[in-house]
Scaffold this motif. Sequence first.
Motif: not given
Length: 330
Positions: A227-235, A246-261
Amino acid sequence: MEVESRYVAVRHHVEGFPSEDDFEVKTGKLSWRPESGEVLVRNLLAHVDAGGIVPGERVTAYGAGKVVASACAEYKEGDVVAGLLGWEDYTLFRPTPGVLMYKLPAGSDDDDLHLKHHLSALGTSGMTAYAGSLYEVCKPQRGEKVFVSAASGSIGSLVGQFAKLAGCYVVGCTSSNAKVELLKNQLGFDDAFNYKEEPDMKSALKRYFPDGIDIYFDNIGGKMLDAALVSMNTHGRVALCGAISEYTDASHRAAPDLLEVIYKRIAIRGFVVWDFLTRFNEFTGIIGDWIRQGKVQPIVDVSNGLESVPSALTALYLGLNIGKKLIKLA
């Protein structure tokens, strides 16, 4: 010299959230000999966040204690030390370059508040917050917009205050309305919100950061990072400090949107506190001055007694703590 020492051990491998029933207090004996080259420490305070955990064995944890016997010229009986000790009454260690241990000023054990600071803002939490938010990773500029997750925790609460000292606009998220009030009214955050009351984190961050986020200090990982990456500014810059979701539940892992990056040229960096040990004295000197000047307020939550470790650790995973969680052992 032989001492009886209680210690907290994990009964078995833990899947998911730990419960108090996963732990037990055991008793063993520690032997110190003058020719051993070892140092025997009576532990006074310890972090609740533990190091490596092996079922049935003693658990290492950062802490502070008082030397009761030493076969090493570097440490004398009565010295107050901080470093890797454990969830136990006594710890034996052999001084080597690979062992994290250092002496605190004389009389530190007589000043309860001073000792707590050395295990929070002047310890690994403070160094992590300072290195990640100011010195090395994010390098904020005055006027930039900073988002801190798990902002009422031991590191997040300091990151927000350090960013404010750098002249930034700071918003933190936390897990209760009482913690929201603490962040805004006591620690000086510009704004804060309870993420449990926000069904759509992407919309929430757009609302709190209409002009975008320049720096995100991440203690949660997973969907919060996404969610944070969607609102990030350039640079924009992201400091990856923790991933508690993610420490106690691997299902909470989410791959970041690399296009945003890619398109926003966002810099994402993971780091650990040990990366900056060579600058420890520099960091603690600066942070110590801020505390003395009233510019930074360390928040410490203390439970009493070794037997309180299991309940304290369980509460930590449930997000019930505020600031640095410590156990008073003596």
